[in-house]
Write an enzyme that holds these catalytic residues in place. Sequence first.
Site, PDB file in Angstrom:
ATOM      1  N   PRO A   2     -11.532   5.461  -2.116  1.00 17.99           N
ATOM      2  CA  PRO A   2     -11.284   4.347  -1.193  1.00 17.99           C
ATOM      3  C   PRO A   2     -11.985   3.074  -1.677  1.00 17.99           C
ATOM      4  O   PRO A   2     -13.162   3.105  -2.000  1.00 17.99           O
ATOM      5  CB  PRO A   2     -11.900   4.812   0.134  1.00 17.99           C
ATOM      6  CG  PRO A   2     -12.297   6.225  -0.054  1.00 17.99           C
ATOM      7  CD  PRO A   2     -12.344   6.506  -1.512  1.00 17.99           C
ATOM      8  N   GLU A   3     -11.250   1.978  -1.755  1.00 14.80           N
ATOM      9  CA  GLU A   3     -11.855   0.687  -2.095  1.00 14.80           C
ATOM     10  C   GLU A   3     -11.950  -0.158  -0.817  1.00 14.80           C
ATOM     11  O   GLU A   3     -11.590   0.301   0.266  1.00 14.80           O
ATOM     12  CB  GLU A   3     -11.019  -0.005  -3.175  1.00 14.80           C
ATOM     13  CG  GLU A   3     -11.074   0.769  -4.512  1.00 14.80           C
ATOM     14  CD  GLU A   3     -10.971  -0.133  -5.731  1.00 14.80           C
ATOM     15  OE1 GLU A   3     -11.530  -1.243  -5.694  1.00 14.80           O
ATOM     16  OE2 GLU A   3     -10.325   0.278  -6.699  1.00 14.80           O
ATOM     17  N   ARG A 109     -15.053  16.369  -2.272  1.00 13.95           N
ATOM     18  CA  ARG A 109     -16.020  16.249  -3.382  1.00 13.95           C
ATOM     19  C   ARG A 109     -17.446  15.959  -2.908  1.00 13.95           C
ATOM     20  O   ARG A 109     -18.366  15.973  -3.704  1.00 13.95           O
ATOM     21  CB  ARG A 109     -15.530  15.187  -4.374  1.00 13.95           C
ATOM     22  CG  ARG A 109     -14.214  15.640  -5.035  1.00 13.95           C
ATOM     23  CD  ARG A 109     -13.731  14.662  -6.071  1.00 13.95           C
ATOM     24  NE  ARG A 109     -14.644  14.545  -7.193  1.00 13.95           N
ATOM     25  CZ  ARG A 109     -14.467  13.689  -8.205  1.00 13.95           C
ATOM     26  NH1 ARG A 109     -13.426  12.885  -8.186  1.00 13.95           N
ATOM     27  NH2 ARG A 109     -15.328  13.632  -9.179  1.00 13.95           N
TER      28      ARG A 109
END
Length: 274
Positions: A2-3, A109
Amino acid sequence: MPELPEVETIRRGITPHIQGKIIREVIVRQPRLRWPVPADLAEQLCGHPVEQIDRRSKYLLLRLSGGTLIMHLGMSGSLHILPADTPPKRHDHLDLRFGTHCLRLHDPRRFGAVLWHDATAEEHPLLAKLGPEPLQQAFNADYLYEATRERSVAVKNLLMNSRIVVGVGNIYASESLFCARIHPAQPAGKISKRRCSRLVDCVKQVLEQAIAQGGTSLRDFTREDGRPGYFAQQLQVYGRTDAACRCCATPIRRIQLGQRSSYLCPHCQPLSTA
Ligand SMILES: [Zn+2]
Protein backbone atom coordinates in the site's frame (compact mmCIF):
# COMPACT_ATOMS: atom_id res chain seq x y z
CA MET A 1 2.49 -2.67 -1.05
CA PRO A 2 0.00 0.00 0.00
CA GLU A 3 1.30 3.46 -0.92
CA LEU A 4 0.00 6.83 0.24
CA PRO A 5 -3.10 6.94 -2.03
CA GLU A 6 -4.09 3.45 -0.91
CA VAL A 7 -3.69 4.36 2.77
CA GLU A 8 -5.69 7.56 2.27
CA THR A 9 -8.40 5.54 0.53
CA ILE A 10 -8.44 3.09 3.45
CA ARG A 11 -8.71 6.01 5.91
CA ARG A 12 -11.71 7.39 4.04
CA GLY A 13 -13.22 3.90 3.75
CA ILE A 14 -13.09 2.98 7.43
CA THR A 15 -13.86 6.42 8.92
CA PRO A 16 -17.68 6.36 8.62
CA HIS A 17 -17.75 2.92 10.27
CA ILE A 18 -15.60 3.66 13.32
CA GLN A 19 -15.54 7.41 13.99
CA GLY A 20 -17.32 8.21 17.26
CA LYS A 21 -17.82 4.49 17.96
CA ILE A 22 -16.71 2.95 21.26
CA ILE A 23 -14.18 0.11 21.13
CA ARG A 24 -15.85 -2.73 23.05
CA GLU A 25 -13.29 -5.49 22.66
CA VAL A 26 -9.78 -6.01 21.29
CA ILE A 27 -8.84 -9.44 19.96
CA VAL A 28 -5.17 -10.06 19.21
CA ARG A 29 -4.62 -13.44 17.53
CA GLN A 30 -1.02 -12.78 16.53
CA PRO A 31 0.98 -10.19 18.50
CA ARG A 32 4.20 -10.69 16.50
CA LEU A 33 3.93 -8.10 13.77
CA ARG A 34 6.84 -5.90 12.72
CA TRP A 35 7.00 -4.88 16.38
CA PRO A 36 5.10 -6.67 19.14
CA VAL A 37 1.50 -5.54 19.60
CA PRO A 38 1.42 -3.95 23.10
CA ALA A 39 0.26 -6.51 25.68
CA ASP A 40 -1.99 -3.94 27.37
CA LEU A 41 -3.70 -2.81 24.15
CA ALA A 42 -7.19 -3.88 25.25
CA GLU A 43 -6.75 -2.03 28.53
CA GLN A 44 -5.82 1.16 26.69
CA LEU A 45 -8.59 1.00 24.09
CA CYS A 46 -11.68 -0.64 25.56
CA GLY A 47 -14.50 1.65 26.56
CA HIS A 48 -13.15 4.62 24.61
CA PRO A 49 -14.54 6.09 21.39
CA VAL A 50 -12.37 6.59 18.31
CA GLU A 51 -12.51 10.36 18.08
CA GLN A 52 -10.78 10.91 14.77
CA ILE A 53 -8.97 8.94 12.07
CA ASP A 54 -6.01 10.72 10.52
CA ARG A 55 -3.14 9.76 8.26
CA ARG A 56 0.52 10.79 8.52
CA SER A 57 2.61 9.44 5.64
CA LYS A 58 1.50 5.80 5.45
CA TYR A 59 0.51 5.58 9.11
CA LEU A 60 -3.14 5.53 10.12
CA LEU A 61 -3.76 7.36 13.38
CA LEU A 62 -6.84 6.37 15.39
CA ARG A 63 -7.07 9.13 17.96
CA LEU A 64 -8.67 8.40 21.33
CA SER A 65 -8.90 10.72 24.33
CA GLY A 66 -5.90 9.10 26.05
CA GLY A 67 -3.60 8.57 23.09
CA THR A 68 -3.34 7.29 19.53
CA LEU A 69 -3.40 3.84 17.98
CA ILE A 70 -0.79 3.95 15.21
CA MET A 71 -1.31 1.41 12.42
CA HIS A 72 0.88 0.64 9.43
CA LEU A 73 -0.01 -1.93 6.78
CA GLY A 74 3.57 -2.89 5.91
CA MET A 75 3.95 -4.88 2.70
CA SER A 76 0.71 -6.81 2.59
CA GLY A 77 -1.71 -5.53 5.22
CA SER A 78 -5.37 -4.74 4.63
CA LEU A 79 -8.26 -3.60 6.80
CA HIS A 80 -11.89 -4.66 6.58
CA ILE A 81 -15.10 -3.67 8.30
CA LEU A 82 -17.00 -6.90 8.98
CA PRO A 83 -19.81 -8.26 11.16
CA ALA A 84 -18.12 -8.92 14.52
CA ASP A 85 -18.94 -12.64 14.41
CA THR A 86 -17.30 -13.25 11.01
CA PRO A 87 -15.03 -16.30 11.52
CA PRO A 88 -11.36 -15.27 11.25
CA LYS A 89 -9.26 -16.57 8.40
CA ARG A 90 -5.55 -17.27 8.37
CA HIS A 91 -3.51 -14.05 8.85
CA ASP A 92 -6.44 -12.17 10.45
CA HIS A 93 -4.26 -10.96 13.32
CA LEU A 94 -6.32 -8.36 15.12
CA ASP A 95 -9.93 -7.17 15.57
CA LEU A 96 -11.22 -3.99 17.13
CA ARG A 97 -14.86 -4.72 17.99
CA PHE A 98 -17.46 -1.98 18.03
CA GLY A 99 -20.55 -3.95 19.05
CA THR A 100 -22.03 -5.55 15.94
CA HIS A 101 -19.11 -4.86 13.62
CA CYS A 102 -15.35 -4.95 13.80
CA LEU A 103 -12.27 -3.52 12.13
CA ARG A 104 -10.10 -6.50 11.16
CA LEU A 105 -6.41 -6.44 10.24
CA HIS A 106 -5.25 -9.07 7.75
CA ASP A 107 -1.50 -9.23 7.03
CA PRO A 108 0.10 -12.38 5.55
CA ARG A 109 3.68 -11.08 5.70
CA ARG A 110 3.35 -9.40 9.12
CA PHE A 111 5.44 -6.31 8.29
CA GLY A 112 2.56 -4.19 9.50
CA ALA A 113 2.46 -2.48 12.88
CA VAL A 114 -0.09 -1.76 15.61
CA LEU A 115 1.29 0.53 18.29
CA TRP A 116 -0.13 2.60 21.11
CA HIS A 117 1.24 6.05 21.89
CA ASP A 118 -0.14 7.94 24.88
CA ALA A 119 1.37 11.31 23.95
CA THR A 120 1.12 13.42 20.78
CA ALA A 121 1.25 10.90 17.93
CA GLU A 122 3.33 13.20 15.73
CA GLU A 123 6.14 13.04 18.31
CA HIS A 124 6.39 9.24 18.16
CA PRO A 125 9.92 8.25 17.03
CA LEU A 126 8.51 6.75 13.81
CA LEU A 127 6.78 10.00 12.88
CA ALA A 128 8.87 12.77 14.43
CA LYS A 129 11.46 13.08 11.64
CA LEU A 130 9.12 12.82 8.67
CA GLY A 131 9.10 15.51 5.98
CA PRO A 132 5.97 17.37 4.87
CA GLU A 133 2.87 15.73 3.46
CA PRO A 134 2.94 15.93 -0.35
CA LEU A 135 -0.64 17.17 -0.61
CA GLN A 136 -0.22 19.94 1.91
CA GLN A 137 0.92 23.48 1.27
CA ALA A 138 4.25 22.94 3.07
CA PHE A 139 5.36 20.87 0.06
CA ASN A 140 5.80 23.63 -2.49
CA ALA A 141 8.25 24.86 -5.13
CA ASP A 142 10.31 27.00 -2.72
CA TYR A 143 10.61 24.12 -0.28
CA LEU A 144 11.69 21.57 -2.92
CA TYR A 145 14.12 24.01 -4.51
CA GLU A 146 15.80 24.70 -1.15
CA ALA A 147 15.80 21.00 -0.21
CA THR A 148 17.54 20.00 -3.44
CA ARG A 149 20.34 22.61 -3.59
CA GLU A 150 23.87 21.18 -3.41
CA ARG A 151 22.41 17.67 -3.64
CA SER A 152 23.99 15.43 -6.27
CA VAL A 153 21.65 12.51 -5.52
CA ALA A 154 19.30 11.38 -8.31
CA VAL A 155 16.06 13.35 -8.05
CA LYS A 156 13.99 10.16 -7.92
CA ASN A 157 15.86 8.92 -4.84
CA LEU A 158 15.45 12.31 -3.21
CA LEU A 159 11.71 12.26 -3.92
CA MET A 160 11.48 8.85 -2.22
CA ASN A 161 13.32 10.08 0.90
CA SER A 162 10.70 10.49 3.62
CA ARG A 163 12.69 13.26 5.30
CA ILE A 164 12.20 15.38 2.15
CA VAL A 165 8.58 14.46 1.48
CA VAL A 166 6.57 11.49 2.76
CA GLY A 167 4.61 8.86 0.93
CA VAL A 168 6.07 9.11 -2.58
CA GLY A 169 6.93 5.48 -3.30
CA ASN A 170 8.51 3.91 -6.35
CA ILE A 171 5.40 3.94 -8.54
CA TYR A 172 4.36 7.52 -7.84
CA ALA A 173 7.94 8.86 -8.03
CA SER A 174 8.30 7.39 -11.53
CA GLU A 175 4.90 8.67 -12.64
CA SER A 176 5.48 12.16 -11.20
CA LEU A 177 8.86 12.50 -12.94
CA PHE A 178 7.32 11.50 -16.25
CA CYS A 179 4.53 14.03 -15.70
CA ALA A 180 7.17 16.73 -15.04
CA ARG A 181 9.34 15.55 -17.96
CA ILE A 182 12.37 15.12 -15.67
CA HIS A 183 14.84 12.22 -16.00
CA PRO A 184 14.82 10.12 -12.78
CA ALA A 185 18.63 10.13 -12.59
CA GLN A 186 18.87 13.92 -12.91
CA PRO A 187 21.05 15.25 -10.07
CA ALA A 188 18.55 16.93 -7.74
CA GLY A 189 20.68 20.04 -7.27
CA LYS A 190 20.64 20.75 -11.02
CA ILE A 191 16.89 21.19 -11.26
CA SER A 192 15.77 24.77 -11.82
CA LYS A 193 13.16 26.55 -9.71
CA ARG A 194 10.71 26.39 -12.61
CA ARG A 195 11.12 22.62 -12.93
CA CYS A 196 10.89 22.14 -9.15
CA SER A 197 7.58 23.93 -9.32
CA ARG A 198 6.37 21.67 -12.12
CA LEU A 199 7.52 18.58 -10.24
CA VAL A 200 5.65 19.63 -7.09
CA ASP A 201 2.49 20.15 -9.15
CA CYS A 202 2.94 16.73 -10.79
CA VAL A 203 3.47 14.90 -7.47
CA LYS A 204 0.23 16.41 -6.15
CA GLN A 205 -1.65 15.70 -9.37
CA VAL A 206 -0.52 12.06 -9.65
CA LEU A 207 -1.36 11.32 -5.99
CA GLU A 208 -4.72 13.12 -6.18
CA GLN A 209 -5.68 11.16 -9.30
CA ALA A 210 -4.80 7.90 -7.57
CA ILE A 211 -6.84 8.85 -4.50
CA ALA A 212 -9.79 9.80 -6.73
CA GLN A 213 -9.60 6.40 -8.43
CA GLY A 214 -9.38 4.71 -5.02
CA GLY A 215 -12.72 6.23 -4.17
CA THR A 216 -14.38 3.72 -6.45
CA SER A 217 -13.19 0.86 -4.21
CA LEU A 218 -14.62 2.23 -0.95
CA ARG A 219 -17.55 -0.20 -0.85
CA ASP A 220 -15.06 -3.11 -0.83
CA PHE A 221 -14.18 -2.40 2.80
CA THR A 222 -17.29 -4.21 3.92
CA ARG A 223 -16.69 -7.30 1.77
CA GLU A 224 -14.56 -10.07 3.14
CA ASP A 225 -13.07 -10.81 -0.27
CA GLY A 226 -12.79 -7.15 -1.26
CA ARG A 227 -9.42 -5.66 -2.02
CA PRO A 228 -10.11 -2.16 -0.78
CA GLY A 229 -7.65 0.52 -1.60
CA TYR A 230 -5.76 -1.49 -4.20
CA PHE A 231 -6.70 -0.35 -7.63
CA ALA A 232 -5.45 -0.71 -11.14
CA GLN A 233 -4.86 2.66 -12.65
CA GLN A 234 -3.52 3.82 -15.92
CA LEU A 235 0.21 4.16 -15.42
CA GLN A 236 2.27 6.14 -17.91
CA VAL A 237 5.71 4.58 -17.39
CA TYR A 238 5.84 2.37 -14.28
CA GLY A 239 6.16 -1.30 -15.24
CA ARG A 240 5.86 -0.53 -18.97
CA THR A 241 9.37 -1.52 -20.18
CA ASP A 242 9.51 -1.52 -24.02
CA ALA A 243 5.88 -0.42 -24.35
CA ALA A 244 5.23 2.72 -26.40
CA CYS A 245 5.25 6.05 -24.53
CA ARG A 246 1.67 7.31 -24.45
CA CYS A 247 2.91 10.74 -25.57
CA CYS A 248 5.54 10.07 -28.26
CA ALA A 249 5.56 6.28 -28.89
CA THR A 250 9.25 5.91 -27.93
CA PRO A 251 9.78 2.60 -26.07
CA ILE A 252 9.79 3.06 -22.27
CA ARG A 253 13.13 2.20 -20.65
CA ARG A 254 13.84 0.62 -17.29
CA ILE A 255 16.96 1.66 -15.36
CA GLN A 256 18.27 0.78 -11.90
CA LEU A 257 18.55 3.62 -9.40
CA GLY A 258 19.53 2.90 -5.81
CA GLN A 259 18.51 -0.80 -6.08
CA ARG A 260 15.08 0.13 -7.42
CA SER A 261 13.70 -0.13 -10.93
CA SER A 262 12.89 3.19 -12.53
CA TYR A 263 10.97 3.75 -15.71
CA LEU A 264 11.24 6.63 -18.13
CA CYS A 265 10.67 7.78 -21.67
CA PRO A 266 14.12 8.73 -23.00
CA HIS A 267 12.53 11.19 -25.45
CA CYS A 268 10.14 12.95 -23.07
CA GLN A 269 12.53 12.91 -20.09
CA PRO A 270 16.04 13.83 -21.37
CA LEU A 271 18.88 14.41 -18.89
CA SER A 272 19.57 18.11 -18.82
CA THR A 273 21.02 20.91 -16.72
CA ALA A 274 18.19 23.42 -16.98
ZN1 LIG B 1 7.68 9.96 -24.65
